[in-house]
Every structure is written in structure tokens, then in C-alpha cells.
Write a protein that holds these residues in place. Structure first.
Motif, PDB file in Angstrom:
ATOM      1  N   LYS A  37      52.437 -42.140 -10.033  1.00 49.95           N
ATOM      2  CA  LYS A  37      51.766 -40.885 -10.384  1.00 49.95           C
ATOM      3  C   LYS A  37      52.226 -40.390 -11.753  1.00 49.95           C
ATOM      4  O   LYS A  37      51.413 -39.982 -12.587  1.00 49.95           O
ATOM      5  CB  LYS A  37      52.054 -39.840  -9.306  1.00 49.95           C
ATOM      6  CG  LYS A  37      51.448 -38.495  -9.549  1.00 49.95           C
ATOM      7  CD  LYS A  37      51.820 -37.521  -8.454  1.00 49.95           C
ATOM      8  CE  LYS A  37      51.388 -36.120  -8.744  1.00 49.95           C
ATOM      9  NZ  LYS A  37      51.821 -35.185  -7.699  1.00 49.95           N
ATOM     10  N   GLU A  38      53.539 -40.451 -11.999  1.00 52.24           N
ATOM     11  CA  GLU A  38      54.079 -40.023 -13.294  1.00 52.24           C
ATOM     12  C   GLU A  38      53.553 -40.904 -14.426  1.00 52.24           C
ATOM     13  O   GLU A  38      53.201 -40.405 -15.502  1.00 52.24           O
ATOM     14  CB  GLU A  38      55.608 -40.068 -13.269  1.00 52.24           C
ATOM     15  CG  GLU A  38      56.239 -38.994 -12.396  1.00 52.24           C
ATOM     16  CD  GLU A  38      57.739 -39.167 -12.286  1.00 52.24           C
ATOM     17  OE1 GLU A  38      58.350 -39.905 -13.083  1.00 52.24           O
ATOM     18  OE2 GLU A  38      58.314 -38.561 -11.371  1.00 52.24           O
ATOM     19  N   MET A  39      53.497 -42.214 -14.174  1.00 53.57           N
ATOM     20  CA  MET A  39      53.008 -43.141 -15.203  1.00 53.57           C
ATOM     21  C   MET A  39      51.533 -42.879 -15.499  1.00 53.57           C
ATOM     22  O   MET A  39      51.127 -42.910 -16.677  1.00 53.57           O
ATOM     23  CB  MET A  39      53.239 -44.574 -14.763  1.00 53.57           C
ATOM     24  CG  MET A  39      54.703 -44.964 -14.716  1.00 53.57           C
ATOM     25  SD  MET A  39      54.990 -46.616 -14.069  1.00 53.57           S
ATOM     26  CE  MET A  39      54.306 -47.591 -15.403  1.00 53.57           C
ATOM     27  N   LEU A  40      50.737 -42.636 -14.468  1.00 52.65           N
ATOM     28  CA  LEU A  40      49.326 -42.356 -14.691  1.00 52.65           C
ATOM     29  C   LEU A  40      49.132 -41.054 -15.450  1.00 52.65           C
ATOM     30  O   LEU A  40      48.277 -40.955 -16.331  1.00 52.65           O
ATOM     31  CB  LEU A  40      48.583 -42.293 -13.352  1.00 52.65           C
ATOM     32  CG  LEU A  40      48.367 -43.638 -12.663  1.00 52.65           C
ATOM     33  CD1 LEU A  40      47.840 -43.412 -11.243  1.00 52.65           C
ATOM     34  CD2 LEU A  40      47.410 -44.492 -13.456  1.00 52.65           C
ATOM     35  N   ALA A  41      49.918 -40.047 -15.121  1.00 48.77           N
ATOM     36  CA  ALA A  41      49.823 -38.766 -15.814  1.00 48.77           C
ATOM     37  C   ALA A  41      50.213 -38.925 -17.290  1.00 48.77           C
ATOM     38  O   ALA A  41      49.541 -38.365 -18.174  1.00 48.77           O
ATOM     39  CB  ALA A  41      50.715 -37.725 -15.133  1.00 48.77           C
ATOM     40  N   TYR A  43      49.994 -41.670 -19.068  1.00 54.42           N
ATOM     41  CA  TYR A  43      48.955 -42.469 -19.707  1.00 54.42           C
ATOM     42  C   TYR A  43      47.710 -41.618 -19.987  1.00 54.42           C
ATOM     43  O   TYR A  43      47.097 -41.752 -21.026  1.00 54.42           O
ATOM     44  CB  TYR A  43      48.601 -43.665 -18.812  1.00 54.42           C
ATOM     45  CG  TYR A  43      47.570 -44.571 -19.412  1.00 54.42           C
ATOM     46  CD1 TYR A  43      47.905 -45.465 -20.444  1.00 54.42           C
ATOM     47  CD2 TYR A  43      46.251 -44.541 -18.967  1.00 54.42           C
ATOM     48  CE1 TYR A  43      46.952 -46.305 -20.994  1.00 54.42           C
ATOM     49  CE2 TYR A  43      45.289 -45.387 -19.518  1.00 54.42           C
ATOM     50  CZ  TYR A  43      45.663 -46.265 -20.540  1.00 54.42           C
ATOM     51  OH  TYR A  43      44.709 -47.089 -21.080  1.00 54.42           O
ATOM     52  N   ALA A  44      47.383 -40.741 -19.055  1.00 53.94           N
ATOM     53  CA  ALA A  44      46.193 -39.907 -19.206  1.00 53.94           C
ATOM     54  C   ALA A  44      46.401 -38.806 -20.248  1.00 53.94           C
ATOM     55  O   ALA A  44      45.448 -38.342 -20.860  1.00 53.94           O
ATOM     56  CB  ALA A  44      45.812 -39.287 -17.867  1.00 53.94           C
ATOM     57  N   ASN A  45      47.652 -38.391 -20.436  1.00 49.62           N
ATOM     58  CA  ASN A  45      47.977 -37.301 -21.358  1.00 49.62           C
ATOM     59  C   ASN A  45      49.074 -37.738 -22.313  1.00 49.62           C
ATOM     60  O   ASN A  45      50.196 -37.232 -22.254  1.00 49.62           O
ATOM     61  CB  ASN A  45      48.448 -36.064 -20.581  1.00 49.62           C
ATOM     62  CG  ASN A  45      47.408 -35.576 -19.598  1.00 49.62           C
ATOM     63  OD1 ASN A  45      46.273 -35.327 -19.983  1.00 49.62           O
ATOM     64  ND2 ASN A  45      47.777 -35.441 -18.353  1.00 49.62           N
ATOM     65  N   PRO A  46      48.785 -38.668 -23.231  1.00 55.07           N
ATOM     66  CA  PRO A  46      49.840 -39.142 -24.139  1.00 55.07           C
ATOM     67  C   PRO A  46      50.342 -38.017 -25.030  1.00 55.07           C
ATOM     68  O   PRO A  46      49.595 -37.123 -25.425  1.00 55.07           O
ATOM     69  CB  PRO A  46      49.172 -40.239 -24.956  1.00 55.07           C
ATOM     70  CG  PRO A  46      47.708 -40.012 -24.810  1.00 55.07           C
ATOM     71  CD  PRO A  46      47.513 -39.287 -23.511  1.00 55.07           C
ATOM     72  N   ALA A  47      51.613 -38.065 -25.326  1.00 52.27           N
ATOM     73  CA  ALA A  47      52.252 -37.016 -26.144  1.00 52.27           C
ATOM     74  C   ALA A  47      51.853 -37.119 -27.598  1.00 52.27           C
ATOM     75  O   ALA A  47      51.459 -38.087 -28.102  1.00 52.27           O
ATOM     76  CB  ALA A  47      53.771 -37.117 -26.013  1.00 52.27           C
TER      77      ALA A  47
END
Length: 47
Positions: A37-41, A43-47
Motif C-alpha cells: 500500500k505504501e509503495m503504491l501510494a 508511486y501514485a504521488n511521487p515527491a
């Protein structure tokens, strides 16, 4: 070998996965899902 995510994607429950892999604890499986879940988040919201 099928992974936890493969089982869930196929519509199986966490319990089915744990029944097939008795060496994996529920806590370990949940930790994997939280990491995914953290990895997907990220990836979806790159810094």
C-alpha cells in the motif's frame, strides 16, 4: 509460485492464502499488504 497479491487478485481471501502457506503468519501477511500500500501510494504521488 503464487504470491499473496496473486491470491487476492484472483479473489481469494487472506484466510485462503494463509491456509495454503501455514508458515506465514497473519501479521506477516498484513505487513506485506501495508508495504504494498505504501509503495503504491508513493508511486501514485511521487515527491
Amino acid at each position: 509460485m503464487r504470491t499473496l497479491l496473486d491470491y487476492l487478485e484472483a479473489g481469494d481471501s487472506l484466510e485462503v492464502f494463509l491456509d495454503h502457506f501455514p508458515s506465514v503468519s497473519r501479521e506477516q501477511a498484513i505487513a506485506v499488504l501495508e508495504l504494498a500500500k505504501e509503495m503504491l501510494a508513493a508511486y501514485a504521488n511521487p515527491a
